[in-house]
Design an enzyme around this catalytic site. Structure first.
Site, PDB file in Angstrom:
ATOM      1  N   SER A 236      89.229  80.222 -43.711  1.00 17.12           N
ATOM      2  CA  SER A 236      88.136  80.412 -44.666  1.00 17.12           C
ATOM      3  C   SER A 236      88.438  79.907 -46.069  1.00 17.12           C
ATOM      4  O   SER A 236      87.527  79.717 -46.862  1.00 17.12           O
ATOM      5  CB  SER A 236      87.755  81.885 -44.733  1.00 17.12           C
ATOM      6  OG  SER A 236      88.847  82.638 -45.192  1.00 17.12           O
ATOM      7  N   HIS A 264      84.601  82.392 -38.688  1.00 12.10           N
ATOM      8  CA  HIS A 264      83.967  81.298 -39.432  1.00 12.10           C
ATOM      9  C   HIS A 264      83.613  80.138 -38.504  1.00 12.10           C
ATOM     10  O   HIS A 264      83.679  78.965 -38.905  1.00 12.10           O
ATOM     11  CB  HIS A 264      84.881  80.842 -40.574  1.00 12.10           C
ATOM     12  CG  HIS A 264      85.086  81.918 -41.587  1.00 12.10           C
ATOM     13  ND1 HIS A 264      84.171  82.185 -42.583  1.00 12.10           N
ATOM     14  CD2 HIS A 264      86.073  82.843 -41.725  1.00 12.10           C
ATOM     15  CE1 HIS A 264      84.594  83.207 -43.308  1.00 12.10           C
ATOM     16  NE2 HIS A 264      85.750  83.624 -42.805  1.00 12.10           N
ATOM     17  N   LYS A 295      78.747  87.739 -40.121  1.00  8.94           N
ATOM     18  CA  LYS A 295      78.617  86.489 -40.873  1.00  8.94           C
ATOM     19  C   LYS A 295      77.420  85.701 -40.298  1.00  8.94           C
ATOM     20  O   LYS A 295      76.287  86.034 -40.608  1.00  8.94           O
ATOM     21  CB  LYS A 295      79.936  85.705 -40.819  1.00  8.94           C
ATOM     22  CG  LYS A 295      81.114  86.494 -41.432  1.00  8.94           C
ATOM     23  CD  LYS A 295      82.314  85.641 -41.683  1.00  8.94           C
ATOM     24  CE  LYS A 295      83.594  86.431 -41.927  1.00  8.94           C
ATOM     25  NZ  LYS A 295      83.593  87.310 -43.102  1.00  8.94           N
TER      26      LYS A 295
HETATM   27  N1  PLP Z   1      88.689  87.448 -39.677  1.00 12.07           N
HETATM   28  C1  PLP Z   1      88.332  86.507 -40.584  1.00 12.07           C
HETATM   29  C2  PLP Z   1      88.861  85.113 -40.446  1.00 12.07           C
HETATM   30  C3  PLP Z   1      87.468  86.839 -41.640  1.00 12.07           C
HETATM   31  O1  PLP Z   1      87.127  85.922 -42.546  1.00 12.07           O
HETATM   32  C4  PLP Z   1      86.989  88.173 -41.742  1.00 12.07           C
HETATM   33  C5  PLP Z   1      86.099  88.585 -42.852  1.00 12.07           C
HETATM   34  O2  PLP Z   1      86.225  88.219 -43.965  1.00 12.07           O
HETATM   35  C6  PLP Z   1      87.386  89.098 -40.776  1.00 12.07           C
HETATM   36  C7  PLP Z   1      88.231  88.711 -39.763  1.00 12.07           C
HETATM   37  C8  PLP Z   1      86.878  90.500 -40.816  1.00 12.07           C
HETATM   38  O3  PLP Z   1      85.561  90.499 -40.338  1.00 12.07           O
HETATM   39  P1  PLP Z   1      84.621  91.765 -40.567  1.00 12.07           P
HETATM   40  O4  PLP Z   1      83.924  91.535 -41.853  1.00 12.07           O
HETATM   41  O5  PLP Z   1      83.713  91.803 -39.388  1.00 12.07           O
HETATM   42  O6  PLP Z   1      85.532  92.954 -40.612  1.00 12.07           O
END
Ligand code: PLP
Length: 449
Positions: A236, A264, A295
């Site tokens: 990200s 993502h 997302k």
């Molecule tokens: N994994 C990644 C790569 C993320 O970018 C995020 C959120 O920012 C998460 C996991 C966590 O996701 P959630 O918002 O569903 O807890």
């Protein structure tokens, strides 16, 4: 005086009494916390939250004209003609800020059908379950959504969590023992890092997307019973995509399993939006996928693991964030379920986002900027200098465009950037306005010739 002291002692409030001790503990805690907060401010890493008074979308209304970081920007642009006081802000601010920093890649978080599905689920199934799944918290919609997720990813089964953070926190400990090994990309998301910390497997960290280093670590781990390679599908901060073909080849060579976090990627990468594994033609080689409903898939909340059925069955028995946390609320389930329906009907929304991403990336590159990553809607505008990233983000805001600057320690020193995220619901005019503002600001600040 004496009498007062005697009374205090009797009531348990005298010096040396338990209550006095706890009072001083609270005072000590406050001092420690205040000093820690001061350190964060001093380090320039304080994160402030901007208050939005509208739905998530490409155009935002912002709350509290005077108070927040948006106040000056909004007033300069004439967005807040009269000071608006909380809590009455929500109806009186005109539209204005162009938003380029949500993970709302497909624009589904305010899609009318997604909202309607949430309302219907709320009315039919109630506000929530007041229970974890295995006690009294599984409704037909939870089972339907799990089945739909598995079908979407072409996997055997799926399990829902309150978030992908929870899915990542729950999987490694349930799956791996001290006999096993986990090999993790050094830039994996914090939730993967924390999930791995919780497990008792042998831990190896390979250099970011470095296949030589991964291979060396796979050789080192042959002594262990099971090897699991864990990587973000798309990262990200850089908008770069894990070399899954090579990772899967190495996994095959050294008899390892592959886990990807698709937060993502789910919903928009690959010809039908299945994710990084589809994009790179390795859907049958990746064993486990964790992803988010928070997302692209409607943006409400929730996460999941999808993969082999015995793994999902085991997670239902052993995964602590699943076992000991409340079921997903029906409205949230309704949103995600409808988002998946829309994506399985057509990939027009994902294609529209891809076209806008391409428009932004090519126009910004033509203007002289360096955009990290390739073809991903996360478009980091690389600036290098932390101060430049901060002032340019502020300048953009003053032109009504909401983007965020990232600098050390969130990204490596000297690699400060402004991260722009493209959504299917941006119009071509929105994209062009953003590029024009970047170009003006970049020239003014010396980032462009
Ligand atoms: N994994 C990644 C790569 C993320 O970018 C995020 C959120 O920012 C998460 C996991 C966590 O996701 P959630 O918002 O569903 O807890």
């Amino acid at each position: 005086m004496l009498r007062c002291a005697a009374v205090r002692v009797l009531r348990g409030g005298g010096a040396g009494s338990p209550r006095a001790a706890s009072g001083s503990a609270v005072a000590q805690l406050r001092r420690r916390l205040e000093s820690e907060l001061e350190d964060i401010r001093g380090a320039g890493t304080w994160k402030s939250e901007r208050v939005i008074a509208s739905r998530q979308g490409p155009h935002l209304r912002l709350a509290g004209g005077g108070a927040g970081a948006y106040g000056a920007a909004g007033r300069a642009l004439g967005f807040f003609p009269t000071p608006v006081r909380r809590p009455n802000f929500s109806l009186s601010l005109p539209a204005g800020i162009l938003n380029f920093c949500a993970n709302n890649y497909l624009g589904l978080s305010s899609h009318p059908e997604v909202i309607r599905a949430a309302v219907e689920a709320l009315e039919k199934f109630g506000a929530g379950l007041s229970s974890v799944r295995f006690i009294c918290g599984t409704q037909s919609i939870h089972k339907d959504l799990e089945e739909k997720i598995a079908r979407f990813h072409q996997r055997e089964d799926a399990i829902l969590y309150a978030s992908c953070f929870d899915a990542n926190a729950g999987i490694f400990e349930a799956l791996l023992t001290p006999e096993d090994a986990v090999l993790s990309d050094e830039l994996n998301h914090a939730s993967i890092i924390d999930g791995i910390r919780l497990c008792k497997a042998n831990k190896y960290r390979y250099k970011h997307m470095d296949m030589q280093d991964l291979e060396a670590k796979l050789q080192d781990t042959q002594k262990h019973r099971l090897r699991l390679v864990a990587t973000d599908g798309a990262f990200s901060m850089d908008g770069d995509i894990a070399p899954l073909r090579e990772i899967c080849q190495l996994a095959q060579k050294y008899d390892a399993l592959v886990f990807i976090d698709e937060c993502h990627a789910t919903g928009f990468l690959g010809p039908s939006g299945r994710g990084t594994d589809e994009l790179l033609g390795v859907m049958d080689k990746v064993t486990i996928i964790n992803s988010t409903l928070g997302k692209a898939l409607g943006g409400a909340a929730g996460g999941y693991t999808t993969g082999p059925k015995p793994l999902i069955d085991l997670l239902r028995q052993r995964s602590r964030p699943y076992l000991f946390s409340n079921s997903l609320p029906p409205a949230v389930v309704g949103c995600a379920s409808k988002a998946l329906d829309l994506l399985m009907e057509s990939n027009a929304i994902a294609q529209s986002m891809a076209a806008k991403t391409q428009r932004f990336r090519s126009k910004m590159t033509a203007a002289g900027f360096t955009i990290s990553g390739k073809d991903h809607p996360i478009c980091p505008v690389m600036l290098g200098d932390a101060r430049l990233a901060a002032v340019m983000a502020e300048d953009m805001l003053n032109r009504g465009i909401y983007v965020i600057g990232f600098s050390y320690p969130v990204v490596p020193k000297g690699k400060a950037r402004i991260r722009v995220q493209i959504s299917a619901v941006h119009s071509d005019e929105d994209i062009d306005r953003c590029v024009e503002a970047f170009t003006e600001v970049g020239r003014e600040r010396g980032a462009l010739p």
